[in-house]
Design a protein around this motif. Structure first.
Motif, short mmCIF file in Angstrom:
data_model
loop_
_atom_site.label_atom_id
_atom_site.label_comp_id
_atom_site.label_asym_id
_atom_site.label_seq_id
_atom_site.Cartn_x
_atom_site.Cartn_y
_atom_site.Cartn_z
N LYS A 157 24.05 33.54 -13.60
CA LYS A 157 23.75 32.13 -13.44
C LYS A 157 22.32 31.98 -12.94
O LYS A 157 22.01 32.35 -11.82
CB LYS A 157 24.72 31.57 -12.41
N PRO A 158 21.40 31.50 -13.77
CA PRO A 158 20.02 31.31 -13.29
C PRO A 158 19.99 30.28 -12.17
O PRO A 158 20.74 29.32 -12.19
CB PRO A 158 19.29 30.77 -14.52
N VAL A 202 0.90 4.06 -2.85
CA VAL A 202 0.58 5.45 -2.51
C VAL A 202 1.73 6.37 -2.88
O VAL A 202 1.56 7.44 -3.47
CB VAL A 202 0.25 5.56 -1.00
N GLN A 203 2.96 5.91 -2.55
CA GLN A 203 4.13 6.75 -2.84
C GLN A 203 4.29 6.94 -4.35
O GLN A 203 4.60 8.03 -4.81
CB GLN A 203 5.39 6.08 -2.27
N TYR A 244 5.37 19.31 -10.97
CA TYR A 244 6.67 19.97 -11.14
C TYR A 244 6.90 20.33 -12.61
O TYR A 244 7.29 21.45 -12.94
CB TYR A 244 7.79 19.06 -10.63
N THR A 283 3.11 14.51 -8.12
CA THR A 283 4.01 15.61 -7.76
C THR A 283 4.95 15.92 -8.93
O THR A 283 5.25 17.08 -9.21
CB THR A 283 4.83 15.24 -6.51
N TRP A 336 17.53 27.69 -10.10
CA TRP A 336 16.25 27.01 -10.08
C TRP A 336 16.02 26.46 -8.68
O TRP A 336 16.89 25.79 -8.11
CB TRP A 336 16.23 25.85 -11.07
N GLN A 337 14.84 26.70 -8.12
CA GLN A 337 14.49 26.14 -6.82
C GLN A 337 13.09 25.55 -6.91
O GLN A 337 12.24 26.05 -7.65
CB GLN A 337 14.52 27.22 -5.74
N ARG A 338 12.86 24.49 -6.12
CA ARG A 338 11.56 23.83 -6.17
C ARG A 338 11.04 23.62 -4.75
O ARG A 338 11.82 23.35 -3.83
CB ARG A 338 11.73 22.47 -6.84
N ASP A 342 27.62 23.97 -28.18
CA ASP A 342 26.57 23.74 -27.19
C ASP A 342 26.23 25.13 -26.66
O ASP A 342 25.10 25.48 -26.44
CB ASP A 342 27.09 22.88 -26.05
N MET A 353 1.66 9.27 -5.59
CA MET A 353 1.94 10.63 -5.13
C MET A 353 3.13 11.23 -5.90
O MET A 353 3.11 12.37 -6.33
CB MET A 353 2.26 10.58 -3.64
N CYS A 407 0.84 -1.20 0.00
CA CYS A 407 0.00 0.00 0.00
C CYS A 407 0.87 1.25 0.00
O CYS A 407 0.62 2.21 -0.73
CB CYS A 407 -0.92 0.01 1.21
N GLY A 408 1.91 1.21 0.82
CA GLY A 408 2.81 2.37 0.91
C GLY A 408 3.45 2.68 -0.42
O GLY A 408 3.51 3.83 -0.86
#
Lengths: 184, 470
Positions: free
Chosen positions: B464-465, B38-39, B50, B46, B467-469, B374, B42, B34-35
């Motif tokens: 330098k961009p 569910v994980q 994102y 998620t 990125w944070q989440r 590149d 989820m 079940c875990g």
């Protein structure tokens, strides 16, 4: 403690253990509670500290020392300590100062694409040579011949250009030991 | 209490223990399964949230780049209506929504794109911070007094295209007049394309430096030495020769003094030579006067080790051929200008993001290479002024400004991505006049932008961009 009481207590303990084992399993199946997500994605661009010379475990001063000061030693053969090929430069210095790693980019290119490009360069060289046979003063053909023949050489050497060859031998290089600027 | 016989009690306990053990194992299996389910569910939701948020951030970035290209101003915070609860579909079913905004962070010259993605009740927020400048000034990305012609090529699915940042301005025609990235001649413009521009002027070299006052002033045309004495072009030829002196010995003496290169005419080339070898040399102590350490006569082949580090400019009275760069561009920054009285041909120009190369030719500048970027092959900048034409053949990728007194011709080779030609705008700002390349002529056309995202690269100049989440 009589034997009967002992068995009842033991039975109770077993039931307790069973309950403890079963309940959490049921709990996780019932609540469907997501875990809290709190993640920081690794930056796509390396942190500034990652792209300095210090991160490579060597300071700029040390790099200079290792490379030798080619220009301050006119009249001596100090070129032996300089990076002699482009691949060597890419391996020794960070992207920020050297720029795009052309040697690696060319290495990643498929053999078919490389062959196509080299074949095209061959054709352009022949076209330029033919144009110069007709008119030796054809400026456009001269430039095209210089560009295409140089690119052919670069492709053949996988863009691992021999940097010290960039000093024309007949001149000893513009910086050279024997340089005497000429007057108009 | 019910009494239990010893032999039966042992059997009961044994049976119950076995049942307990079975139940424990079964419970563990159920719990873990079940875990995991569910994980996994989820995590999937998620992750979707994102990626929706990332899509919103990327779209907002493109929106801002377009504002930059169109030279528009921004009112912060930026909350365009088309970025609110945007539904994303995949295969006909809704994946989720995103909402993206852009706002200042409070740090000088920094803004953040905040994008929130939602999928099946799960929300993910992405924040990307970028540097920006409201004081971006640089040379015109592409400018010419003569016609501009751009041409890519295609064979089935293979193409080699031309990409050019704007504004692209010509006092004559521009072909093609608009982007055609999917059809012949495979050209993509980013920004304004302005043909037949009346206000565009060719840079002039008729300037004089006054050392005592450290100031510049315009010279009278044909007064090369700037002494106030000159001979007029009596027949409108565009130059002065001995015929204009009509045998007058005083005029002949004046004419000879102004004929810097002794080619029996006083013209723009005399102004060009005098501007660099006398005026600019005096103003900046460059050593490019005749006989100076950075003055060369005759054709020159240049490569990465030919011009010593620290030399900022050389003057060549002849043709120049360059492979990669005229100066070692690593590990310290290189800022080198090559001035030629004839043609400059550069094969596979390259430098690092902290470097700059300026090429000025009285005749033509020609470049050709293979696009291996590149990042751009010229990761820093290359600025070019050709008094006649600029010709780009085959592929390559450069940042910087290109201006000509004549034509601009850009033609790729056979259809291969290795022959793509990218002409990007400069990544450095000349808002501070000391950052302007010294080698470019006076009155070189420049552009200013009220909003410009700082270049995304590794250099100290770039940004330098992050990125944070969450």
């Amino acid at each position: 403690m009589d034997q009967t009481r002992f068995y009842w207590i033991l039975t109770g303990l077993v039931l307790l253990i069973m309950s403890a084992a079963i309940l959490p399993g049921l709990h996780s199946g019932i609540t469907l509670q997501p875990a809290k997500v709190n993640t920081t994605i690794t930056p796509i661009i390396p942190a500034q500290s990652d792209i300095t010379n210090e991160s490579a475990g060597i300071s700029i001063e040390e790099l200079k020392k290792q490379a030798g000061d080619f220009y301050d030693n006119k009249g001596q053969d100090s070129t032996q300590n300089e990076s002699s090929t482009l691949a060597e430069v890419y391996s020794r210095y960070p992207d920020a100062t050297v720029g795009n790693n052309m040697v690696a980019s060319w290495a990643r290119t498929s053999p078919e694409e490389k062959a196509k490009v080299e074949e095209h360069l061959d054709k352009e060289v022949i076209l330029a040579q033919d144009a110069l046979k007709t008119n030796p003063e054809d400026k456009k053909a001269k430039h095209m011949l210089f560009i295409t023949s140089t690119l052919k050489k670069l492709c053949k050497n996988n863009f691992d250009y021999k940097l010290l060859e960039s000093i024309p031998e007949e001149e000893g290089g513009l910086l050279s030991k024997s340089k005497k600027p000429s007057r108009p | 209490m019910m009494s239990i016989k010893p032999n039966k009690g042992f059997t009961i306990i044994l049976a119950m223990s076995l049942i307990a053990a079975f139940l424990i194992v079964a419970s563990a299996i159920v719990g873990v399964s079940c875990g995991e389910i569910v994980q996994a569910s989820m995590y999937s939701d998620t992750s979707s949230a994102y990626y929706l948020a990332v899509a919103g951030a990327e779209r907002m970035y493109a929106y801002l780049k377009n504002i930059q290209a169109l030279n528009q101003t921004i009112t912060w915070p930026l909350r365009p209506s088309g970025f609110n609860n945007v539904t994303v579909q995949m295969g006909g079913s809704n994946v989720g929504t995103y909402t993206a905004t852009a706002e200042l962070t409070g740090q000088a010259g920094e803004f953040a794109i905040v994008s929130s993605g939602t999928a099946k009740g799960h929300t993910s927020i992405v924040t990307v911070k970028y540097g920006y400048s409201s004081t971006y000034t640089n040379g015109i990305p592409l400018g010419s007094m003569g016609p501009m012609n751009f041409s890519g090529s295609r064979w089935f699915i293979f193409t080699s295209r031309v990409y050019a940042d704007g504004p692209i301005e010509s006092a004559s025609t521009i072909s093609p007049s608009a982007s055609c990235p999917n059809s012949s001649p495979y050209v993509q413009y980013n920004g304004d394309v302005v043909p037949n521009m009346s206000g565009l002027g060719s840079p002039s070299y008729w300037y004089k430096y006054d050392q005592p006052t450290n100031s510049w002033s315009q010279k009278q045309v044909f007064d090369t030495d700037g002494n106030g004495q000159f001979v007029n072009d009596t027949t409108g030829k565009g130059y002065v020769n001995a015929d204009d002196c009509a045998g007058d010995p005083v005029k002949l003496a004046t004419f000879n003094a102004d004929d810097t290169n002794d080619d029996d005419r006083v013209d723009n080339k005399d102004a060009f030579i005098t501007y660099y070898t006398t005026e600019l040399n005096t103003a900046n102590n460059l050593g490019i006067n005749p006989g100076g350490p950075n003055y060369y006569s005759g054709d020159k082949n240049l490569g990465p080790y030919t011009i010593p580090t620290g030399v900022s400019m050389i003057f060549v009275d002849g043709d120049v051929n360059i492979i990669f760069n005229a100066q070692k561009w690593w590990p310290t920054a290189s800022d080198i200008a090559i001035i030629s009285t004839q043609d400059i041909t550069v094969v596979q120009p390259v430098n690092g993001s902290d470097d700059r190369m300026t090429l000025v030719a009285y005749d033509d500048v020609i470049t050709g290479g293979i696009n291996l970027g590149d990042i751009a092959d010229v990761d820093g900048n290359v600025n070019i002024y050709a008094n006649d034409d600029f010709n780009a053949v085959l592929g390559g990728s450069t940042n910087g400004s290109i201006m000509t007194g004549g034509n601009i011709n850009v033609q790729t080779g056979l259809p291969s991505f290795l022959f793509n030609r990218d002409l990007n705008q400069g990544t450095d700002s000349w808002f501070d006049p000391t950052r302007r390349p010294v080698g470019l002529p006076p009155s070189y056309p420049e552009v200013s932008k009220p909003f410009s995202i700082k270049a995304e690269n590794f250099s100290a100049l770039g940004y330098k961009p992050r990125w944070q989440r969450r």
